[in-house]
Design a protein around this motif. Structure first.
Motif, PDB file in Angstrom:
ATOM      1  N   GLU A 129      -3.825  -8.061  -3.895  1.00  0.00           N
ATOM      2  CA  GLU A 129      -3.156  -7.919  -5.186  1.00  0.00           C
ATOM      3  C   GLU A 129      -4.203  -7.725  -6.277  1.00  0.00           C
ATOM      4  O   GLU A 129      -5.169  -8.483  -6.378  1.00  0.00           O
ATOM      5  N   GLY A 130      -4.028  -6.684  -7.079  1.00  0.00           N
ATOM      6  CA  GLY A 130      -4.994  -6.374  -8.128  1.00  0.00           C
ATOM      7  C   GLY A 130      -6.166  -5.538  -7.659  1.00  0.00           C
ATOM      8  O   GLY A 130      -6.966  -5.084  -8.477  1.00  0.00           O
ATOM      9  N   ASP A 132      -8.225  -2.237  -5.899  1.00  0.00           N
ATOM     10  CA  ASP A 132      -8.074  -0.794  -6.085  1.00  0.00           C
ATOM     11  C   ASP A 132      -8.337  -0.001  -4.810  1.00  0.00           C
ATOM     12  O   ASP A 132      -8.213   1.214  -4.806  1.00  0.00           O
ATOM     13  N   ALA A 503       2.587  -4.920  -4.182  1.00  0.00           N
ATOM     14  CA  ALA A 503       1.497  -5.674  -4.809  1.00  0.00           C
ATOM     15  C   ALA A 503       0.367  -5.915  -3.822  1.00  0.00           C
ATOM     16  O   ALA A 503      -0.816  -5.909  -4.195  1.00  0.00           O
TER      17      ALA A 503
END
Length: 759
Positions: A129-130, A132, A503
């Motif tokens: 999650e978060g 790239d 997510a």
């Protein structure tokens, strides 16, 4: 030596256009097959692999579901089968280093062709999650992540378990078993997007949602009608069967909005004649308007009823129900309405009738051209009416033949991959495994997308496939997927679905059909069911692309042990170790698989029972084959608009793009083309070579736009246009589906063509 994958996406701004071909296969197909195979595998690996395809001691082609003949050629594969095998057996690899170099945003900006060309996945990877980009993850941690997210759900029904048609019988049985022990029937599959309409219509009318013919029936038929299907690209080995049927005296009628090279003339590369002139296949081409097939078969039924002695009255009396109501509706068929709906001439329809009346044994084959309309289910029911009238079900050389697309899509459904399972199936599961499976129906594909969109589903797990690219209403589907807490894909290669994530996301690499499968008890094989209900073994021969790969059954078993824990009543560890133990349980749960392990030891496999075909017994609600009397429907087309069908190019299998050419239609070096009848183009002032945006029109008023398509003047039916998917899936509204089956209506999309800024 195999070549390296492309570094950049090829430019497709200026596709080249030539005259369409009028024959398929031949030496050209051999050349294309070998060239693509050598690019992916090199010379030695090409020979080793292709000579095992569809052989009795080899592996089942991961492409289409066309059945294998009893006597096999040394090269028992087609051009597109060779491409499918080459892409799976490729020497190219997608390693953790690849993911370190490419962000998810970068992957999302690439074409499906570029993603697929990068090669085989070698390690499980995780997008936190978060984050790239994907990063390497152990299998243990991957299963922990799935267990964490499933454990956090408010209900098992907040998870969706999708299946692609490539999944083996053994893996599919385990997958549905896991989902149902977890507590959900959310088991959408690719059938929801293709032959769901066939299953819905056939289950109601003849009691079995599968075709009623075997390969030998084609050879014995007097007349074969091929409607809404392009076997030259989608099921090329079917052309060999049609050629043999023709040699035995059959005639062929093709019903399609587009002329297709494979149905015009087949140059069989296995025969001397095929390498020169080939064999003409179609005796009568009915260039029907999109969606007009129900009207065609309704008027044929009226004409049969009006012909003295044409109806098989003994069959109708003994084996059918609902005849009088059907006959009343059929006799009311109107010629003017029929000609409007079909775009055909009365002369052509009457010629078709004469061929029907001259034939004792008739088979009707169909594919997506019939199943992806709002009225697809009554359309297919009308075909059943047509066959019942003259006793053409349960007779050798006659029957219904829905031609399935993916190699085990029918087998997956047989194994229980279905969001609406029967009570009998659930009862058998409960008796065998000792848990109470859920009884409430789950989500199909369209309902799963809605649930993800609306936040009612939070975990999406895909056993194979490319869900994002295969589904309708691309922007809605992608937004829905991005709302998920977790998306998981069991895959052999990269595709766009890996770049459209929740997510958190996982990609779990798996063995392909071509690869050896070693488990605790030794080397394993899996089984598949073809489009005609034949079940046989598939044994991979190659070493796995990576030591990190797990088989699909192993992935399901380990996932189930981690998610369900020690309270599970299923012997998952035993199943992973020895697939024969899975088949033993299948034999006790699913009718027709009795003594499964012994019967599949026969190199030719075995045929599943089919009551209408085998004994003229129809397990319907009435106990007989049911005539139906639905009103005739066809798509309405506003002035200045065209009716668009989505279709495949010849360098494509489902959403897998092998190349940028559509050789038989004369298109090279590009996919963003729209085929338009020259007379329609003149009326709309669309010059050949001009560029347009395709803009969908539907009752919700939402603008759906596919920009930058080159206009190609092409001999389509008047008022009809065609363009490739998945590029045009953006135009198919999520809620535009077939009645009863809920299949996306991808073959009748109303569009207007606007001048593009690309021009």
């Amino acid at each position: 030596m195999a070549s390296k994958p492309p570094k950049g996406d090829p430019v497709q701004d200026a596709p080249k256009v030539a005259e369409p071909k009028h024959s398929a296969a031949g030496l050209t197909a051999i050349g294309h097959s070998l060239r693509m195979a050598h690019q992916q595998m090199g010379v030695k690996r090409t020979a080793l692999t292709l000579l095992s395809v569809n052989q009795k001691n080899g592996f089942d082609c991961p492409g289409c579901a066309w059945p294998d003949p009893e006597h096999r050629h040394t090269a028992e594969f087609c051009e597109n089968g060779a491409k499918a095998v080459a892409e799976e057996a490729t020497l190219r690899r997608v390693t953790p280093e690849f993911f370190a170099e490419h962000t998810v945003a970068d992957l999302a900006g690439r074409s499906g062709y570029w993603l697929g060309q990068q090669g085989r996945l070698t390690h499980p990877v995780y997008l936190p999650e978060g984050g790239d980009r994907y990063e390497p993850v152990t299998w243990e941690r991957a299963f922990d992540i799935v267990a964490e997210e499933i454990g956090a759900l408010g209900s098992p029904d907040e998870a969706v378990f999708y299946t692609s048609g490539r999944t083996s019988n053994e893996a599919a049985f385990l997958y549905q078993l896991f989902a149902r022990e977890l507590g959900t029937n959310n088991l959408p599959d690719c059938s929801n997007m293709c032959h769901e309409s066939s299953g819905s219509a056939l289950s109601e009318t003849i009691g079995v949602g599968k075709g009623s013919v075997l390969l030998e029936d084609l050879y014995r038929s007097d007349l074969i009608i091929v409607a809404g299907q392009n076997p030259g690209t989608n099921h090329p080995r079917m052309l060999s069967a049609l050629e043999k049927a023709k040699a035995n005296g059959a005639r062929i009628i093709s019903v399609n909005p587009l002329p297709e090279a494979g149905l015009e003339r087949f140059k069989n590369p296995q025969t001397p004649k095929g390498l020169t002139t080939g064999a003409a296949l179609t005796d009568l081409f009915l260039q029907i308007r999109l969606g007009g097939d129900q009207a065609l078969f309704r008027i044929l039924n009226k004409l049969i009823l009006d012909t003295p002695g044409a109806v098989d009255e003994d069959f109708v009396r003994e084996y059918t129900h609902g005849y009088e109501e059907f006959a009343e509706a059929a006799r009311a068929a109107d010629w003017d309405a029929t000609l409007t709906a079909t775009g055909l001439t009365r002369e052509d329809i009457e010629k078709c009738l004469r061929m029907v009346l001259a034939s004792k044994r008739v088979i009707v084959c169909w594919a997506m051209g019939l199943t992806q309309h709002k009225h697809s289910v009554p359309m297919i029911r009308e075909i059943v009416n047509f066959l019942l009238l003259r006793g053409n079900i349960g007779r050798p050389g006659a029957g219904v033949c829905p031609v399935r697309g993916h190699s085990n899509v029918q087998g997956d459904r047989t194994m229980g991959i279905f969001e609406r399972p029967s009570e009998e199936f659930l009862d058998a599961l409960e008796k065998e495994f000792g848990f109470s499976p859920p009884r409430e129906h789950g989500y199909d594909v369209v309902r799963a997308i809605r649930a993800l969109r609306d936040g009612r589903a939070k975990v999406f797990f895909a056993m194979g496939g490319n869900f994002v690219s295969a589904s309708p209403d691309t922007e809605v589907t992608e937004a829905a997927m991005r709302r998920a807490r977790l998306t998981v894909h069991v895959s052999t290669k990269l595709n766009r679905s890996h770049a459209v994530t929740g997510a958190r996301a996982l990609i779990l690499p798996t063995l392909g059909r071509t690869e050896r499968d070693l488990q605790g008890s030794g080397e394993q094989f899996v089984t598949v069911e073809d489009s005609m209900g034949m079940v046989h073994a598939s044994r991979g021969r190659l070493e796995p692309a990576s030591g990190q790969l797990l088989s699909e059954p192993a992935i399901v078993c380990r996932l189930a042990r981690r998610v369900l824990g020690s309270g599970s009543k299923v012997p998952w560890e035993e199943f992973e170790k020895d697939y024969a133990t899975i088949r033993d349980r299948i034999a006790r749960v699913i009718p027709g698989f009795e003594d499964f392990n012994a019967r599949v030891a026969n190199p030719s496999g075995f045929t599943l029972p089919h009551a209408p075909r085998d004994e003229r017994r129809f397990p319907t609600a009435t106990g007989k084959a049911n005539f139906t009397a639905a009103p005739v429907e066809y798509p309405e087309l506003p002035k200045g608009r065209l009716l668009l069908q989505t279709l495949r190019s010849h360098d494509q299998y489902n959403t897998t793009i092998y190349g940028l050419d559509d050789r038989y239609r004369g298109i090279t070096n590009g996919r963003r083309v729209v085929l338009v009848n020259p007379e329609d183009a003149r009326e709309l002032r669309l010059a050949d070579g001009s560029y347009v945006d395709l803009v969908g029109e539907w009752k919700d008023g939402v603008e759906r736009r596919a920009p930058g398509f080159r206009v190609v003047h092409y001999p389509t039916a008047r008022g009809c246009a065609a363009a490739y998917y998945p590029e045009t899936n953006v135009l198919v509204p999520l809620d535009a589906t077939a009645d009863t089956s809920n299949t996306p209506a991808s073959k009748s999309v109303v569009v207007r063509l606007e001048q593009s800024t690309t021009d």
